[in-house]
Scaffold this motif. Structure first.
Motif, PDB file in Angstrom:
ATOM      1  N   LEU A   1       0.845  -1.189   0.000  1.00  0.00           N
ATOM      2  CA  LEU A   1       0.000   0.000   0.000  1.00  0.00           C
ATOM      3  C   LEU A   1       0.882   1.242   0.000  1.00  0.00           C
ATOM      4  O   LEU A   1       1.694   1.445   0.912  1.00  0.00           O
ATOM      5  CB  LEU A   1      -0.909   0.000   1.227  1.00  0.00           C
ATOM      6  N   ALA A   2       0.737   2.037  -1.052  1.00  0.00           N
ATOM      7  CA  ALA A   2       1.467   3.310  -1.169  1.00  0.00           C
ATOM      8  C   ALA A   2       0.458   4.379  -1.554  1.00  0.00           C
ATOM      9  O   ALA A   2       0.605   5.090  -2.557  1.00  0.00           O
ATOM     10  CB  ALA A   2       2.579   3.210  -2.203  1.00  0.00           C
ATOM     11  N   THR A   3      -0.587   4.481  -0.732  1.00  0.00           N
ATOM     12  CA  THR A   3      -1.737   5.334  -1.065  1.00  0.00           C
ATOM     13  C   THR A   3      -1.523   6.805  -0.718  1.00  0.00           C
ATOM     14  O   THR A   3      -2.378   7.635  -1.003  1.00  0.00           O
ATOM     15  CB  THR A   3      -2.990   4.809  -0.352  1.00  0.00           C
ATOM     16  N   GLY A   4      -0.384   7.113  -0.092  1.00  0.00           N
ATOM     17  CA  GLY A   4      -0.043   8.517   0.141  1.00  0.00           C
ATOM     18  C   GLY A   4      -0.897   9.187   1.192  1.00  0.00           C
ATOM     19  O   GLY A   4      -1.292   8.576   2.190  1.00  0.00           O
ATOM     20  N   SER A   5      -1.216  10.451   0.952  1.00  0.00           N
ATOM     21  CA  SER A   5      -1.973  11.244   1.919  1.00  0.00           C
ATOM     22  C   SER A   5      -3.014  12.083   1.194  1.00  0.00           C
ATOM     23  O   SER A   5      -3.014  12.180  -0.030  1.00  0.00           O
ATOM     24  CB  SER A   5      -1.019  12.152   2.714  1.00  0.00           C
ATOM     25  N   TYR A   6      -3.894  12.669   1.981  1.00  0.00           N
ATOM     26  CA  TYR A   6      -4.902  13.574   1.401  1.00  0.00           C
ATOM     27  C   TYR A   6      -4.828  14.911   2.125  1.00  0.00           C
ATOM     28  O   TYR A   6      -4.421  14.972   3.299  1.00  0.00           O
ATOM     29  CB  TYR A   6      -6.306  12.971   1.507  1.00  0.00           C
ATOM     30  N   PRO A   7      -5.198  15.995   1.465  1.00  0.00           N
ATOM     31  CA  PRO A   7      -5.116  17.315   2.103  1.00  0.00           C
ATOM     32  C   PRO A   7      -6.144  17.442   3.224  1.00  0.00           C
ATOM     33  O   PRO A   7      -7.300  17.030   3.077  1.00  0.00           O
ATOM     34  CB  PRO A   7      -5.428  18.297   0.968  1.00  0.00           C
ATOM     35  N   PHE A   8      -5.709  18.009   4.331  1.00  0.00           N
ATOM     36  CA  PHE A   8      -6.631  18.281   5.434  1.00  0.00           C
ATOM     37  C   PHE A   8      -7.339  19.610   5.182  1.00  0.00           C
ATOM     38  O   PHE A   8      -6.694  20.636   4.952  1.00  0.00           O
ATOM     39  CB  PHE A   8      -5.876  18.360   6.755  1.00  0.00           C
ATOM     40  N   VAL A   9      -8.645  19.585   5.192  1.00  0.00           N
ATOM     41  CA  VAL A   9      -9.452  20.803   5.031  1.00  0.00           C
ATOM     42  C   VAL A   9     -10.159  21.069   6.358  1.00  0.00           C
ATOM     43  O   VAL A   9     -10.943  20.234   6.817  1.00  0.00           O
ATOM     44  CB  VAL A   9     -10.484  20.650   3.901  1.00  0.00           C
ATOM     45  N   PRO A  10      -9.869  22.187   7.007  1.00  0.00           N
ATOM     46  CA  PRO A  10     -10.510  22.477   8.299  1.00  0.00           C
ATOM     47  C   PRO A  10     -12.030  22.452   8.178  1.00  0.00           C
ATOM     48  O   PRO A  10     -12.590  22.922   7.175  1.00  0.00           O
ATOM     49  CB  PRO A  10     -10.009  23.888   8.632  1.00  0.00           C
ATOM     50  N   PRO A  11     -12.721  21.911   9.171  1.00  0.00           N
ATOM     51  CA  PRO A  11     -14.182  21.792   9.102  1.00  0.00           C
ATOM     52  C   PRO A  11     -14.879  23.132   9.390  1.00  0.00           C
ATOM     53  O   PRO A  11     -15.557  23.291  10.404  1.00  0.00           O
ATOM     54  CB  PRO A  11     -14.490  20.753  10.178  1.00  0.00           C
ATOM     55  N   VAL A  12     -14.708  24.078   8.494  1.00  0.00           N
ATOM     56  CA  VAL A  12     -15.302  25.396   8.680  1.00  0.00           C
ATOM     57  C   VAL A  12     -16.467  25.560   7.719  1.00  0.00           C
ATOM     58  O   VAL A  12     -16.475  24.965   6.632  1.00  0.00           O
ATOM     59  CB  VAL A  12     -14.257  26.515   8.438  1.00  0.00           C
ATOM     60  N   PRO A  13     -17.469  26.341   8.084  1.00  0.00           N
ATOM     61  CA  PRO A  13     -18.595  26.586   7.173  1.00  0.00           C
ATOM     62  C   PRO A  13     -18.114  27.170   5.848  1.00  0.00           C
ATOM     63  O   PRO A  13     -17.235  28.027   5.821  1.00  0.00           O
ATOM     64  CB  PRO A  13     -19.454  27.597   7.946  1.00  0.00           C
ATOM     65  N   GLY A  14     -18.662  26.680   4.746  1.00  0.00           N
ATOM     66  CA  GLY A  14     -18.331  27.212   3.433  1.00  0.00           C
ATOM     67  C   GLY A  14     -17.144  26.548   2.761  1.00  0.00           C
ATOM     68  O   GLY A  14     -16.773  26.919   1.642  1.00  0.00           O
ATOM     69  N   LYS A  15     -16.555  25.533   3.408  1.00  0.00           N
ATOM     70  CA  LYS A  15     -15.324  24.930   2.875  1.00  0.00           C
ATOM     71  C   LYS A  15     -15.530  24.239   1.535  1.00  0.00           C
ATOM     72  O   LYS A  15     -14.566  24.027   0.774  1.00  0.00           O
ATOM     73  CB  LYS A  15     -14.753  23.937   3.873  1.00  0.00           C
TER      74      LYS A  15
ATOM     75  N   VAL B   1      -8.015  22.484  -3.056  1.00  0.00           N
ATOM     76  CA  VAL B   1      -6.843  21.987  -2.344  1.00  0.00           C
ATOM     77  C   VAL B   1      -5.673  22.016  -3.322  1.00  0.00           C
ATOM     78  O   VAL B   1      -5.847  22.248  -4.521  1.00  0.00           O
ATOM     79  CB  VAL B   1      -7.051  20.557  -1.788  1.00  0.00           C
ATOM     80  N   TYR B   2      -4.453  21.803  -2.815  1.00  0.00           N
ATOM     81  CA  TYR B   2      -3.235  21.953  -3.615  1.00  0.00           C
ATOM     82  C   TYR B   2      -2.403  20.702  -3.448  1.00  0.00           C
ATOM     83  O   TYR B   2      -1.510  20.630  -2.627  1.00  0.00           O
ATOM     84  CB  TYR B   2      -2.473  23.189  -3.115  1.00  0.00           C
ATOM     85  N   ARG B   3      -2.741  19.681  -4.268  1.00  0.00           N
ATOM     86  CA  ARG B   3      -2.097  18.391  -4.033  1.00  0.00           C
ATOM     87  C   ARG B   3      -1.676  17.682  -5.317  1.00  0.00           C
ATOM     88  O   ARG B   3      -0.645  17.044  -5.363  1.00  0.00           O
ATOM     89  CB  ARG B   3      -3.060  17.500  -3.228  1.00  0.00           C
ATOM     90  N   THR B   4      -2.512  17.791  -6.359  1.00  0.00           N
ATOM     91  CA  THR B   4      -2.258  17.044  -7.588  1.00  0.00           C
ATOM     92  C   THR B   4      -2.212  17.989  -8.783  1.00  0.00           C
ATOM     93  O   THR B   4      -2.583  19.161  -8.694  1.00  0.00           O
ATOM     94  CB  THR B   4      -3.358  16.005  -7.832  1.00  0.00           C
ATOM     95  N   ILE B   5      -1.783  17.460  -9.913  1.00  0.00           N
ATOM     96  CA  ILE B   5      -1.787  18.252 -11.147  1.00  0.00           C
ATOM     97  C   ILE B   5      -3.209  18.672 -11.484  1.00  0.00           C
ATOM     98  O   ILE B   5      -3.451  19.803 -11.930  1.00  0.00           O
ATOM     99  CB  ILE B   5      -1.160  17.445 -12.302  1.00  0.00           C
ATOM    100  N   GLU B   6      -4.171  17.781 -11.251  1.00  0.00           N
ATOM    101  CA  GLU B   6      -5.566  18.139 -11.530  1.00  0.00           C
ATOM    102  C   GLU B   6      -6.025  19.301 -10.655  1.00  0.00           C
ATOM    103  O   GLU B   6      -6.792  20.162 -11.109  1.00  0.00           O
ATOM    104  CB  GLU B   6      -6.468  16.913 -11.313  1.00  0.00           C
ATOM    105  N   ASP B   7      -5.559  19.343  -9.406  1.00  0.00           N
ATOM    106  CA  ASP B   7      -5.873  20.483  -8.539  1.00  0.00           C
ATOM    107  C   ASP B   7      -5.349  21.783  -9.151  1.00  0.00           C
ATOM    108  O   ASP B   7      -6.035  22.805  -9.174  1.00  0.00           O
ATOM    109  CB  ASP B   7      -5.256  20.295  -7.150  1.00  0.00           C
TER     110      ASP B   7
ATOM    111  N   GLY C   1       2.627  26.701   5.498  1.00  0.00           N
ATOM    112  CA  GLY C   1       3.729  25.753   5.407  1.00  0.00           C
ATOM    113  C   GLY C   1       4.303  25.737   4.003  1.00  0.00           C
ATOM    114  O   GLY C   1       4.088  26.654   3.201  1.00  0.00           O
ATOM    115  N   LEU C   2       5.027  24.667   3.688  1.00  0.00           N
ATOM    116  CA  LEU C   2       5.692  24.559   2.397  1.00  0.00           C
ATOM    117  C   LEU C   2       4.714  24.718   1.237  1.00  0.00           C
ATOM    118  O   LEU C   2       4.860  25.612   0.398  1.00  0.00           O
ATOM    119  CB  LEU C   2       6.408  23.206   2.304  1.00  0.00           C
ATOM    120  N   LEU C   3       3.709  23.852   1.168  1.00  0.00           N
ATOM    121  CA  LEU C   3       2.785  23.912   0.044  1.00  0.00           C
ATOM    122  C   LEU C   3       1.956  25.185   0.062  1.00  0.00           C
ATOM    123  O   LEU C   3       1.598  25.716  -0.983  1.00  0.00           O
ATOM    124  CB  LEU C   3       1.864  22.694   0.053  1.00  0.00           C
ATOM    125  N   GLY C   4       1.667  25.707   1.261  1.00  0.00           N
ATOM    126  CA  GLY C   4       0.903  26.943   1.349  1.00  0.00           C
ATOM    127  C   GLY C   4       1.635  28.107   0.712  1.00  0.00           C
ATOM    128  O   GLY C   4       1.050  28.899  -0.041  1.00  0.00           O
TER     129      GLY C   4
END
Length: 870
Positions: A112-126, A133-139, A159-162
């Protein structure tokens, strides 16, 4: 569909990111692809690509450029790669995986090399339209498309990606904000001091940073799209695009669903061989794995090490018993053009450790080393200048051969020491991505006869990960070759075996006035009679231009053969911009300008619809001119008394100044007059790289002279001359060359210094780098230009006098020559047709490039057939 069963054992890899691809390579290296069936289930619609370099998509790289997958490798090793078809269920009892397409594969080993997913804070309107999110080429493709109709973007996470995401939004033309809950940017990698240096530099780039606040709500309009954000301090931020980059979480749902043990905070629990703790047939590697030390690793280097460990375990090779018990979290990054690095115990958590710190907030420099009581280097943080990262990281855990204080001081400040890779012990790890030591690199040269960096990369894999070790790698390879008695080719390029300095001496001594003559007489045998290359042509063109009055050549860069030697900027005497338009920068000596001339600039900008900006060099740039408009604009400027500011050339740019004693109550000399005199003296002087200068009227240093190639600071007794400064990507304080000089003494020493630099520097080498590289450094330069130790000062002065006497304004020369004017067209086969890609849209009462048009049209590098820009 069920895969055909057979006697061949099957390895199924779920996930095909960077770590998954490295695992496949590790299988192939151990011969497992020849003895096993290998099936890969990849969720994304494309094979593995370089996620570390993801943001480079916005600077021109294509998804194909980012690919890490050689399809010939996949084919040659018989790997069954299924893209866009993720695993959906795992039956561990039957050892069977079912993919989304219905494909069913029985396995002997599951990885299993399924990697990670972006954490999105549970805020209204998310989940509103305009949130990404900023994770893949499709993003990135989605963000790019939405940004075409957006004005302001906000990134949640510093952070770095931010930071990379914020830079990408800025590059797309959006006003960009960064919202970080922690009290500083990059809180994991840097401490408070490093965060402060990073903050200052990023804010100077025009990004707005909000630290110590969280996102409470994404405000959504009636149409369901983002209109703003509410922050935890009660403030509101108007924005129409939000990118969440608030960290990642392990993608372990597939493991949870099939009953594998996961950590309390996520991550598939594995042992030291990366085997899951409750199923010996299943492995987990990369960001989805909770390692045996209780940590989930989000860097590529530990993931690669896990991939190697899993492959070795599957191979059951008794001679290679690898384990993964933890990894070095050192990292070197370039964020928005700013070097940031941390290594070892960067935050000083060890008992009784000491900090050695150098901080220069004005230059955005911060360096901290963490030292043990016994002198052992434990770790460090570097912001603004991370050139020493490779060497310092390799010394971590040992006592460096010099004092820590000397290692943090920048070149030119106090008793700084620049340790080279040769000082490293053989066991020092140079490439942490692939765990390659200095000794292994040396062995590639001595035992495997590698003679180039690409050969060493192929042999050892060093430098093929994040790339931060490539500079040290090159130095080690050259040092080992020289130590083995093998001559290292230090020639300028494939056309010339001589260095730039040697070519300068040949041109000067033999009075060679053309590139072709130099190539045919002194080029490599195989290059003679040819056309040369893009490295040597502009280099030789610059040498001939700088020596033109002395050797009897034309100093006009568009004259005869010289025109063919210039790059795009010099070819049109203007700077090419991202949409194919050009900037026009007239000279404003010393930053002093009369109201009448200001009015002329304003009228030209208005009449031609140009974007105007006052620069840090104390002059006014006008952007957006079409190539056919350049001569017309120059003519109006020349008529008003302006001349070329040479913003396009490797030559003197500006001599900044404060107002000096004429206006300032602290001033002790007339800095404006001196700045004007120096700028007019050295204007048009072609050199290995651009030259910048400044004159400050007192020790308060408002003109920032100590960050320039040559800087002058007034004293009560005259002038102090500083040399070798740089305020750019690699900041360096200038060194004091001489003090309390009269006007005549000052000019004479600058004449000598500049001509000695032009004579001995390498191609594209700034004075700061040259001063550090040249044998003897500052002391040698002082001996030569102040004390005339080589007896060449008379010659240097005559060379400068010849330049001053023969100076001609390139704009005026061009507009008075009909033949030269004929080159200023977008298309030679349709001279009256403007380039359709050069278009603009309004912004803040001015204009900017039409980015949507640019994205669907042609970029400057893709000009039409027959274009004069070829």
């Amino acid at each position: 569909m069920t895969a055909t069963e057979g006697a061949t054992p099957t390895i199924v890899l779920v996930g095909h990111g960077m770590v998954g691809q490295r695992f496949l390579e590790a299988l192939a290296e151990r011969g497992l692809t020849a003895t096993h069936r290998v099936v890969v289930l990849c969720e994304e619609p494309r094979p593995a690509y370089d996620r570390v370099q993801l943001t480079s998509y916005f600077s021109g790289k294509t998804p194909e450029d980012l690919s890490m997958t050689d399809m010939e490798f996949i084919k040659d090793h018989g790997i069954e790669l299924h893209v866009g078809d993720p695993a959906q269920t795992v039956d561990r009892e039957a050892r069977r995986v079912t993919a989304r397409s219905g494909l069913v594969v029985d396995y002997d080993v599951l990885v299993l090399a399924t990697g990670s997913y972006p954490f999105v804070p549970p805020v209204p309107g998310k989940d509103a339209e305009g949130c990404f999110v900023y994770r893949t080429i499709e993003d990135l493709l989605a963000i790019e498309e939405y940004a075409k109709n957006a004005q302001v973007g906000a990134v949640v996470g510093g952070g770095l990606l931010g930071l990379e995401a914020a830079g990408a939004l800025k590059g797309l033309g959006l006003t960009s904000h960064i919202v970080e809950f922690a009290p500083r940017l990059m809180p994991v990698q840097v401490d408070e001091g490093g965060g402060a240096a990073l903050l200052r530099t990023i804010e100077e780039m025009g990004l707005s940073v909000h630290t110590g606040v969280g996102t409470q709500e994404v405000v959504v309009g009636e149409d369901g799209a983002v209109t703003g954000m509410k922050l935890s301090d009660g403030s509101e931020l108007a924005t129409d695009l939000v990118v969440f980059s608030a960290g990642v979480r392990p993608r372990d749902q597939l493991a949870r669903d099939c009953g594998l043990t996961v950590g309390e905070r996520g991550g598939i629990t594995v042992d030291e061989q990366c085997r899951t703790v409750n199923d010996p047939h299943v492995f987990a590697i990369g960001e989805c794995a909770l390692a045996s030390d209780g940590r989930v690793y989000g860097l590529v280097a530990p993931g690669y090490e896990q991939a190697e460990t899993a492959a070795a375990t599957i191979a059951a090779d008794e001679t290679e018993q690898l384990t993964f018990t933890g990894a070095d979290l050192s990292t070197k990054l370039k964020l928005l053009g700013v070097d940031v690095a941390s290594f070892g115990d960067a935050h000083g958590t060890a008992e009784d450790c000491l900090d050695v710190v150098y901080s220069d907030s004005r230059s955005g420099l911060y360096k901290k080393l963490v030292i043990g009581r016994d002198g052992t280097l434990l770790g460090g943080i570097l912001v603004g200048d991370a050139d020493a990262y490779g060497t310092l990281k390799a010394f971590t855990g040992s006592v460096p051969p010099v004092s820590p204080e000397s290692l943090v001081l920048p070149a030119g400040a106090g008793e700084s020491v620049q340790l080279g890779p040769s000082a490293l012990p053989d066991e020092a790890i140079v490439c942490s991505c692939h765990n390659v030591s200095k000794g292994t690199i040396r062995g590639a040269v001595t035992d495997h006869q590698c003679t180039t960096v690409p050969e060493v990369k192929k042999c050892t894999k060093a430098g093929t990960g994040c790339g931060s070790c490539v500079k040290v790698l090159g130095q080690l390879v050259n040092a080992e070759l020289e130590a083995s008695g093998i001559e290292v080719d230090k020639g300028l390029c494939g056309c010339f075996g001589q260095t730039r300095e040697e070519l300068y001496e040949i041109v000067h001594a033999l009075r060679i006035t053309t590139y072709q003559d130099l190539l045919d007489r002194h080029g490599r045998e195989e290059a003679r009679g040819g056309d040369g290359c893009e490295v040597c042509k502009p280099t030789v063109g610059s040498i001939i231009a700088s020596l033109a009055p002395t050797i009897g050549a034309s100093g006009y860069v568009l004259d005869g053969e010289q025109a063919s030697l210039q790059d795009t900027n010099d070819h049109f005497l203007a700077n090419l911009q991202k949409n194919g338009s050009y900037s026009v920068v007239p000279r404003i000596p010393g930053g002093e300008i009369a109201p009448e001339k200001l009015i002329v600039i304003g009228e030209i900008a208005r009449d031609f619809g140009l974007y105007t900006k006052i620069t840090g060099g104390q002059r006014i740039d006008m952007f957006g001119a079409r190539v056919e408009q350049l001569p017309v604009i120059w003519a109006r400027l020349v008529d008003a008394g302006f001349e070329s500011g040479h913003a396009y050339g490797k030559s003197l740019r500006t001599v900044k100044s404060c107002v000096g004693q004429t206006w300032c109550r602290y001033g002790v000399q007339d800095s404006v007059r001196m700045a004007i005199d120096l700028e007019l003296r050295y204007r048009g002087l072609r050199s290995p790289h651009k030259l910048k200068s400044a004159v400050s009227g007192c020790q308060r240093e408002c003109a920032e002279a100590q960050s320039k190639d040559f800087g002058v600071i007034a004293t009560a007794n005259g002038w102090n001359l500083y040399v070798g400064g740089n305020g750019g990507a690699t900041p360096r304080h200038a060194d004091l060359l001489a003090q309390d000089l009269s006007d005549a003494e000052l000019v004479r020493l600058i004449d000598r210094f500049l001509m000695f630099y032009i004579r001995t520097a390498d191609r594209l080498e700034r004075t700061s780098t040259w001063l550090d590289r040249i044998p003897g450094g500052l002391d040698h330069v002082r001996d030569v230009v102040v004390h005339d130790s080589l007896g060449i000062c008379d010659e240097l002065e005559k060379l400068m006098q010849a330049h001053v006497a023969h100076y001609r304004d390139e704009w005026a020369e061009t507009i008075n020559d009909p033949e030269k004017l004929s080159r200023f067209v977008s298309f030679v086969n349709a001279p009256d047709t403007p380039d359709p890609v050069v278009a603009f849209v309004p912004e803040r009462d001015q204009m900017k490039p039409d980015l949507p048009l640019l994205s669907i049209g042609m970029r400057p590098a893709d000009v039409l057939e027959g274009s004069a820009q070829r």
